[in-house]
Design a protein around this motif. Structure first.
Motif, PDB file in Angstrom:
ATOM      1  N   LEU A 343      37.242  54.940  52.824  1.00  9.60           N
ATOM      2  CA  LEU A 343      36.320  54.940  51.686  1.00  9.60           C
ATOM      3  C   LEU A 343      37.066  55.026  50.358  1.00  9.60           C
ATOM      4  O   LEU A 343      36.622  54.476  49.349  1.00  9.60           O
ATOM      5  CB  LEU A 343      35.342  56.109  51.812  1.00  9.60           C
ATOM      6  N   ALA A 344      38.220  55.700  50.355  1.00 10.76           N
ATOM      7  CA  ALA A 344      38.990  55.874  49.114  1.00 10.76           C
ATOM      8  C   ALA A 344      39.594  54.572  48.609  1.00 10.76           C
ATOM      9  O   ALA A 344      40.040  54.498  47.459  1.00 10.76           O
ATOM     10  CB  ALA A 344      40.092  56.912  49.326  1.00 10.76           C
ATOM     11  N   ILE A 345      39.610  53.540  49.447  1.00 11.61           N
ATOM     12  CA  ILE A 345      40.148  52.251  49.002  1.00 11.61           C
ATOM     13  C   ILE A 345      39.326  51.716  47.833  1.00 11.61           C
ATOM     14  O   ILE A 345      39.828  50.972  46.989  1.00 11.61           O
ATOM     15  CB  ILE A 345      40.169  51.250  50.175  1.00 11.61           C
ATOM     16  N   GLY A 346      38.064  52.130  47.755  1.00 11.42           N
ATOM     17  CA  GLY A 346      37.247  51.728  46.615  1.00 11.42           C
ATOM     18  C   GLY A 346      37.871  52.115  45.285  1.00 11.42           C
ATOM     19  O   GLY A 346      37.786  51.371  44.304  1.00 11.42           O
ATOM     20  N   LEU A 347      38.515  53.271  45.246  1.00  7.69           N
ATOM     21  CA  LEU A 347      39.185  53.716  44.025  1.00  7.69           C
ATOM     22  C   LEU A 347      40.327  52.775  43.658  1.00  7.69           C
ATOM     23  O   LEU A 347      40.555  52.469  42.486  1.00  7.69           O
ATOM     24  CB  LEU A 347      39.708  55.142  44.204  1.00  7.69           C
ATOM     25  N   MET A 348      41.051  52.304  44.676  1.00  8.53           N
ATOM     26  CA  MET A 348      42.152  51.371  44.438  1.00  8.53           C
ATOM     27  C   MET A 348      41.626  50.009  43.968  1.00  8.53           C
ATOM     28  O   MET A 348      42.261  49.317  43.171  1.00  8.53           O
ATOM     29  CB  MET A 348      42.966  51.190  45.720  1.00  8.53           C
ATOM     30  N   ASN A 349      40.453  49.618  44.479  1.00  8.87           N
ATOM     31  CA  ASN A 349      39.884  48.323  44.108  1.00  8.87           C
ATOM     32  C   ASN A 349      39.426  48.264  42.652  1.00  8.87           C
ATOM     33  O   ASN A 349      39.232  47.180  42.093  1.00  8.87           O
ATOM     34  CB  ASN A 349      38.671  48.015  45.005  1.00  8.87           C
ATOM     35  N   ALA A 350      39.250  49.419  42.050  1.00  5.37           N
ATOM     36  CA  ALA A 350      38.535  49.550  40.781  1.00  5.37           C
ATOM     37  C   ALA A 350      38.893  48.496  39.736  1.00  5.37           C
ATOM     38  O   ALA A 350      38.020  47.794  39.224  1.00  5.37           O
ATOM     39  CB  ALA A 350      38.753  50.950  40.220  1.00  5.37           C
ATOM     40  N   ILE A 351      40.171  48.368  39.402  1.00 11.07           N
ATOM     41  CA  ILE A 351      40.537  47.500  38.288  1.00 11.07           C
ATOM     42  C   ILE A 351      41.013  46.127  38.737  1.00 11.07           C
ATOM     43  O   ILE A 351      41.401  45.305  37.904  1.00 11.07           O
ATOM     44  CB  ILE A 351      41.631  48.167  37.420  1.00 11.07           C
ATOM     45  N   MET A 352      40.958  45.853  40.028  1.00 15.57           N
ATOM     46  CA  MET A 352      41.581  44.617  40.519  1.00 15.57           C
ATOM     47  C   MET A 352      40.911  43.354  39.985  1.00 15.57           C
ATOM     48  O   MET A 352      41.578  42.482  39.424  1.00 15.57           O
ATOM     49  CB  MET A 352      41.622  44.603  42.044  1.00 15.57           C
ATOM     50  N   PHE A 353      39.595  43.209  40.191  1.00 11.15           N
ATOM     51  CA  PHE A 353      38.960  41.958  39.784  1.00 11.15           C
ATOM     52  C   PHE A 353      39.104  41.688  38.282  1.00 11.15           C
ATOM     53  O   PHE A 353      39.574  40.618  37.897  1.00 11.15           O
ATOM     54  CB  PHE A 353      37.480  41.932  40.182  1.00 11.15           C
ATOM     55  N   PRO A 354      38.707  42.612  37.401  1.00 12.03           N
ATOM     56  CA  PRO A 354      38.811  42.304  35.978  1.00 12.03           C
ATOM     57  C   PRO A 354      40.244  42.086  35.517  1.00 12.03           C
ATOM     58  O   PRO A 354      40.499  41.270  34.632  1.00 12.03           O
ATOM     59  CB  PRO A 354      38.183  43.524  35.294  1.00 12.03           C
ATOM     60  N   THR A 355      41.191  42.804  36.125  1.00 13.48           N
ATOM     61  CA  THR A 355      42.590  42.653  35.713  1.00 13.48           C
ATOM     62  C   THR A 355      43.155  41.323  36.175  1.00 13.48           C
ATOM     63  O   THR A 355      43.848  40.622  35.416  1.00 13.48           O
ATOM     64  CB  THR A 355      43.440  43.816  36.255  1.00 13.48           C
ATOM     65  N   ILE A 356      42.888  40.947  37.421  1.00 15.68           N
ATOM     66  CA  ILE A 356      43.337  39.635  37.910  1.00 15.68           C
ATOM     67  C   ILE A 356      42.708  38.533  37.065  1.00 15.68           C
ATOM     68  O   ILE A 356      43.373  37.572  36.658  1.00 15.68           O
ATOM     69  CB  ILE A 356      42.973  39.444  39.395  1.00 15.68           C
TER      70      ILE A 356
END
Length: 424
Positions: A343-356
């Motif tokens: 479930l904590a992977i959600g925290l890692m996902n946080a900035i991925m889409f907008p940053t990419i």
């Protein structure tokens, strides 16, 4: 998408739309399409039980939903360029309403294929709205803070993805009977499926009503962007941008990121229900989906501040490696540690889409609309990667082994972060 004003190329970077009153509207769009997309994670285990599906068959929910990005991405960009941001948003919202209403015949006929069609139409509207929202929020402010601003807007997307699954689990995964689909046949099975899917219909009818209200409000602001202009394009506009290494690599990473994020979200309920993980009942596991998406929400608020101080590329590489580490921890442990690390992977996902997105689209100038269309096509990864993950799960009988595919996706994203650590 950019508004062209005839300035010299050196000045194009500083262009933005002077319409601060629209920022709240765009935040609302992020909330809506984020919440609707996350409901798939609740529907998948429900339909899997009702129609006695394998993991591969159940992942067709995500396949049909995200295939809309492949089919509608470029036409959606052309539509928005032709009719403008605000009218484009209304068209997208109306299409989403149509998709919600298609759940009625799908439930009445108890036909899985009709559910998939309804999800495709619903997603087509989401694509059009997203073609509007991503570049528009980038333009509603100074270019220097675009990474931070888009990440902040994505946080509202995460509010939707946190709230919708929780209440969706209560409404959809509660169950109306003490039997399961594999215990029934014939007319009894059809009646059971119709009764059980009525909860899905009720939920999406409520969403359709809300969308009608939002569309009406947006229509009132249809002329808010005075002098809006877009660069003309024909055919498969934007494909030539893939020849640019930075943009091409970034588009690939959007494909892989969405695929990894959706794969994990789709498997959360089944994963947490395993005896060696948390052994939860279906509804209890469904409620925890909100922690996965809630982590992304918290991370995006934090990330909007961090990205003002640290190179976006380096932050992206760091969180991608963090996601890989959490997958490793979850698959190699058991009990609560295994469940909560996933479930904590959600925290890692946080900035991925907008940053990419922003790293890939740097300095596209008046080609920003075409770039946004291609990026939305790349979201098709949400169809392909989850389906392949389901195939691996069925072939190996192990959800832990299936999670190795999302881990590989994060490895490629980490590489892009390091590659794009310097400005274009």
């Amino acid at each position: 998408m950019a508004v062209t004003t005839g300035k010299a190329p050196a000045e194009t970077q500083a262009e933005h739309i002077d319409a601060p009153q629209l920022q709240l509207f765009v935040m609302g769009l992020f909330f809506i399409f984020g919440g609707i997309t996350s409901l798939n994670d609740v529907i998948i285990p429900k339909l899997k039980e009702l129609f006695t599906l394998s993991y591969t068959q159940a992942m067709l929910v995500q396949f049909c939903f995200f295939t809309a990005y492949l089919v509608i991405g470029i036409p959606g960009a052309r539509l928005v360029k032709r009719i403008g941001y605000m009218r484009g948003a209304v068209a997208g919202l109306a299409t989403m309403m149509a998709g919600c209403l298609l759940f009625i015949p799908a439930s009445q006929t108890a036909t899985y294929a009709l559910f998939l069609l309804a999800l495709f139409v619903l997603a087509s509207g989401v694509v059009i709205v997203q073609v509007v929202a991503n570049p528009l929020i980038s333009l509603l402010g100074k270019p220097q803070t675009v990474h931070s601003r888009l990440t902040f807007a994505q946080a509202f997307n995460s509010v939707g993805t946190t709230v919708f699954p929780y209440f969706g689990s209560i409404l959809i995964l509660g169950g109306l009977a003490a039997v399961t689909a594999d215990q029934l046949s014939g007319a009894e099975l059809d009646a059971y499926r119709t009764a059980e899917t009525q909860a899905i219909v009720n939920g999406y009818l409520g969403i359709a009503a809300a969308l009608a209200v939002v569309a009406g409000v947006v229509w009132l602001f249809r002329d808010a962007l005075k002098g809006e202009k877009h660069e003309e394009s024909t055919g498969l506009a934007g494909l030539d941008l893939l020849k640019r290494p930075r943009f091409g690599y970034g588009a690939l990473c959007i494909f892989l990121y969405v695929g990894a994020e959706v794969s994990i979200g789709s498997l959360i309920v089944s994963y947490l229900m395993q005896d060696h993980v948390m052994g939860l009942q279906e509804q209890a596991a469904g409620k925890l989906i909100g922690l996965y998406w809630g982590g992304a929400m918290v991370g995006r608020f934090i990330g909007s501040a961090v990205l003002r101080m640290v190179s976006p590329g380096k932050v992206l590489a760091g969180v991608a490696m963090g996601a890989m580490a959490l997958i490793g921890l979850s698959t190699q442990t058991s009990g609560d540690l295994s469940g909560y690390s996933l479930l904590a992977i959600g925290l890692m996902n946080a900035i991925m889409f907008p940053t990419i997105f922003t790293l890939a689209c740097e300095k596209l100038g008046p080609r920003a609309a075409d770039g946004s269309g291609i990026i939305n096509v790349a979201i098709f990864g949400g169809a392909v990667v989850p389906l392949l993950t389901g195939v691996i799960a069925d072939a190996t009988g192990s959800l832990a082994l299936a999670l190795l595919l999302p881990a590989l996706c994060y490895a490629v994203i980490a590489g892009f972060g390091w590659y794009a650590r310097r400005p274009a």
